[in-house]
Design an enzyme around this catalytic site. Sequence first.
Site, PDB file in Angstrom:
ATOM      1  N   TYR A 152       0.834  -1.206   0.000  1.00 44.66           N
ATOM      2  CA  TYR A 152       0.000   0.000   0.000  1.00 44.66           C
ATOM      3  C   TYR A 152       0.870   1.258   0.000  1.00 44.66           C
ATOM      4  O   TYR A 152       0.711   2.133  -0.852  1.00 44.66           O
ATOM      5  CB  TYR A 152      -0.936  -0.002   1.211  1.00 44.66           C
ATOM      6  CG  TYR A 152      -1.859   1.194   1.231  1.00 44.66           C
ATOM      7  CD1 TYR A 152      -2.949   1.252   0.367  1.00 44.66           C
ATOM      8  CD2 TYR A 152      -1.632   2.272   2.085  1.00 44.66           C
ATOM      9  CE1 TYR A 152      -3.798   2.353   0.356  1.00 44.66           C
ATOM     10  CE2 TYR A 152      -2.477   3.375   2.080  1.00 44.66           C
ATOM     11  CZ  TYR A 152      -3.547   3.410   1.219  1.00 44.66           C
ATOM     12  OH  TYR A 152      -4.382   4.509   1.202  1.00 44.66           O
ATOM     13  N   LYS A 156       1.461   4.144  -3.156  1.00 39.70           N
ATOM     14  CA  LYS A 156       1.114   5.550  -3.014  1.00 39.70           C
ATOM     15  C   LYS A 156       2.308   6.462  -3.311  1.00 39.70           C
ATOM     16  O   LYS A 156       2.146   7.592  -3.760  1.00 39.70           O
ATOM     17  CB  LYS A 156       0.540   5.829  -1.614  1.00 39.70           C
ATOM     18  CG  LYS A 156      -0.786   5.105  -1.357  1.00 39.70           C
ATOM     19  CD  LYS A 156      -1.831   5.445  -2.413  1.00 39.70           C
ATOM     20  CE  LYS A 156      -3.191   4.846  -2.144  1.00 39.70           C
ATOM     21  NZ  LYS A 156      -4.166   5.205  -3.179  1.00 39.70           N
TER      22      LYS A 156
END
Length: 219
Positions: A152, A156
């Site tokens: 994750y 990003k």
Amino acid sequence: HFMKKVFITGVSSGIGKELALEYAKKNYFIGLVARRNNLLNEVAEKCKNLGSKTIVYELDVQNREQCEKVIKQFLKDAGGVDCVIANAGIGGDDNIFSGSSKSINNILGTNINGVTNTLMPFIPYMKSQKYGSLVCISSVASYLPLPFHGGYSSSKIAIRRIFDSWRPSLHKYNINLISICPGFIDTPMVKGPARNFPLKKANEAAKSFINAIENRKHN
């Protein structure tokens, strides 16, 4: 009156849903995109009740060919585009001890390829009309090496860096690239200990995102 047009992915819940409702209040023509058809239609209904024109497209952003097809259709249906928000994204644990890269690859695939699949088909169109805004939802997690959430966090960082790289090339065509880095927002994605952080309400977050997009600034 010229109706502005926005294409938003991941509208079935969370930030995507709130963004759709806020744009509906502003009378945008909205392309609503998500995987879950029943939730998609619920959001579309709410947008219509707010007086907005909407079209729904059931789509998995990891499917490049399907994205290209849907986007071609949206440009035809809407008669153009002003803003594209690549919001679809998933959180989750890397499952670091599982012996399989399945979970982390699904996160990376959705959060990186899903963004490029959503935005790139629009770029030639925006280049020829010489304006447009491309938006990605990065995260404060891109600055934090969260344990068990390497997929994750790194996804990003990746999309933010892609935007940094594209920005000078697209600037001369008056295409704005806006990366938004929200903190913790009260949506279904925020689970477990993260819920102990101060959570911002999703509708408030959506309002501030749109403000940032309209003022062409990153936040």
